[in-house]
Design a protein around this motif. Sequence first.
Motif, PDB file in Angstrom:
ATOM      1  N   GLY A 153       0.785  -1.226   0.000  1.00 36.10           N
ATOM      2  CA  GLY A 153       0.000   0.000   0.000  1.00 36.10           C
ATOM      3  C   GLY A 153       0.815   1.273   0.000  1.00 36.10           C
ATOM      4  N   ARG A 154       2.156   1.173  -0.070  1.00 37.60           N
ATOM      5  CA  ARG A 154       3.003   2.371  -0.085  1.00 37.60           C
ATOM      6  C   ARG A 154       3.585   2.653  -1.467  1.00 37.60           C
ATOM      7  NH1 ARG A 154       1.018   4.944   3.593  1.00 37.60           N
ATOM      8  NH2 ARG A 154       2.588   6.492   3.012  1.00 37.60           N
ATOM      9  N   CYS A 155       3.282   1.815  -2.442  1.00 29.56           N
ATOM     10  CA  CYS A 155       3.885   1.943  -3.771  1.00 29.56           C
ATOM     11  C   CYS A 155       3.124   2.954  -4.626  1.00 29.56           C
ATOM     12  CB  CYS A 155       3.912   0.578  -4.463  1.00 29.56           C
ATOM     13  SG  CYS A 155       4.852   0.575  -5.996  1.00 29.56           S
ATOM     14  N   ILE A 156       3.873   3.880  -5.258  1.00 30.35           N
ATOM     15  CA  ILE A 156       3.289   4.868  -6.164  1.00 30.35           C
ATOM     16  C   ILE A 156       3.364   4.362  -7.601  1.00 30.35           C
ATOM     17  CG2 ILE A 156       3.519   7.224  -7.057  1.00 30.35           C
ATOM     18  CD1 ILE A 156       4.886   7.945  -4.370  1.00 30.35           C
ATOM     19  N   SER A 157       4.526   3.860  -7.975  1.00 34.06           N
ATOM     20  CA  SER A 157       4.756   3.237  -9.280  1.00 34.06           C
ATOM     21  C   SER A 157       5.970   2.328  -9.114  1.00 34.06           C
ATOM     22  CB  SER A 157       4.996   4.301 -10.364  1.00 34.06           C
ATOM     23  OG  SER A 157       6.122   5.086 -10.057  1.00 34.06           O
ATOM     24  N   GLU A 158       6.419   1.693 -10.163  1.00 36.68           N
ATOM     25  CA  GLU A 158       7.501   0.716 -10.042  1.00 36.68           C
ATOM     26  C   GLU A 158       8.744   1.337  -9.388  1.00 36.68           C
ATOM     27  OE1 GLU A 158       9.937  -2.548 -12.785  1.00 36.68           O
ATOM     28  OE2 GLU A 158       8.624  -1.064 -13.734  1.00 36.68           O
ATOM     29  N   ASN A 159       9.184   0.749  -8.282  1.00 30.55           N
ATOM     30  CA  ASN A 159      10.365   1.178  -7.517  1.00 30.55           C
ATOM     31  C   ASN A 159      10.232   2.571  -6.895  1.00 30.55           C
ATOM     32  OD1 ASN A 159      11.881  -1.204  -8.022  1.00 30.55           O
ATOM     33  ND2 ASN A 159      12.454  -0.418 -10.041  1.00 30.55           N
ATOM     34  N   PHE A 160       9.009   3.106  -6.823  1.00 31.43           N
ATOM     35  CA  PHE A 160       8.760   4.453  -6.299  1.00 31.43           C
ATOM     36  C   PHE A 160       7.711   4.350  -5.196  1.00 31.43           C
ATOM     37  CE2 PHE A 160       7.199   8.993  -7.369  1.00 31.43           C
ATOM     38  CZ  PHE A 160       8.198   9.570  -6.608  1.00 31.43           C
ATOM     39  N   TYR A 161       8.023   4.886  -3.993  1.00 37.71           N
ATOM     40  CA  TYR A 161       7.187   4.674  -2.818  1.00 37.71           C
ATOM     41  C   TYR A 161       6.942   5.980  -2.063  1.00 37.71           C
ATOM     42  CZ  TYR A 161       8.628  -0.179  -3.554  1.00 37.71           C
ATOM     43  OH  TYR A 161       8.880  -1.413  -4.107  1.00 37.71           O
ATOM     44  N   ALA A 162       5.871   5.989  -1.263  1.00 38.00           N
ATOM     45  CA  ALA A 162       5.602   7.085  -0.332  1.00 38.00           C
ATOM     46  C   ALA A 162       5.831   6.567   1.079  1.00 38.00           C
ATOM     47  CB  ALA A 162       4.166   7.579  -0.480  1.00 38.00           C
ATOM     48  N   ARG A 163       6.649   7.292   1.821  1.00 42.13           N
ATOM     49  CA  ARG A 163       6.853   6.939   3.236  1.00 42.13           C
ATOM     50  C   ARG A 163       5.630   7.365   4.045  1.00 42.13           C
ATOM     51  NH1 ARG A 163      11.779   9.673   1.870  1.00 42.13           N
ATOM     52  NH2 ARG A 163      13.583   8.280   1.677  1.00 42.13           N
TER      53      ARG A 163
END
Length: 317
Positions: free
Chosen positions: A249-259
């Motif tokens: 549930g923290r993934c924005i796009s591939e290899n990109f996340y929101a803390r």
Amino acid sequence: MGEEIKRPQFGNRLLENVDEVFKHNAWDNVQWDSEQEKAAQEKIKLNSHITFTEDTLKDLDINADKHWDEFYDIHQNRFFKDRHWLFTEFPELAPDYNSAPCRVYPNGETNETKIPNNTSPASKRFIFEIGCGVGNTIFPILQYSQDPNLFVYGCDFSSKAVKIMKENELYDTKRCEVFVLDATNQDWDVPFEENSVDIIVLIFVLSAIDPTKMPGVIQNIFKYLKPGGLVVFRDYGQYDLAQLRFKKGRCISENFYARGDKTMVYFFTQEEISSLFKKAGFLEEQNLIDRRLQVNRGKKLTMYRIWIQAKYRKPLQ
């Protein structure tokens, strides 16, 4: 002439016997086996399911500066340590500081950089750090380099971070200037001319930017570097511990996340970095993976860190 002081070598602490893993706090150049790589891939697959709504994704992007302001509001200047390791990885940042240990890499690469013939020791030298935060890179540079011709610029898109840095007793307007800038803007409002900066520093900052906006940032870097100028880069690599720790549930796009605090982070491959810079016209001088095994000896924990380190040169012509 006095005898030249031989600097100690850094990067030689190799883990040759796994039973000795808790003997030191960190091990250098740790290679993964296929099982470890496969386990990391499985973890990424589990945490890569995108569940954010369009509104949340829009907020993460549009209000990125506000989220970093809130981060610095909470942590002030206590979160990041000053980066005294900089001169081991990037001796170009303080060439008159020769006490930092020399870096050793497993493939025999050195950290020595050829100085282009359009510079001289007596000329004014400009360093510009993008994403300077509260000064954890700039202050060590000023501390270790006594070059009177050196002037360091820094920018951050958090006005709170810039304010905290300016209030630091180490902030010296005769030697440095920091300002607020969103580096993803197409046009930069900066206090220096195009083709004027000797070194641009990108340390754990490109990863905080939406991947679709990264090429524009690199193009502006190319524009403001002088011919023969250098970019020094260090950031998170794919499969770093920080990426593997993300929950679903923290993934924005591939290899990109929101803390959890709504700041964002991307995890790079070497190929992505190489492509980004070469497409903008840069020559590649270094692109390597720094695999470090950090150890909590008290809790008997092992933590695998993966960083990508690179240097790119703007051609003289």
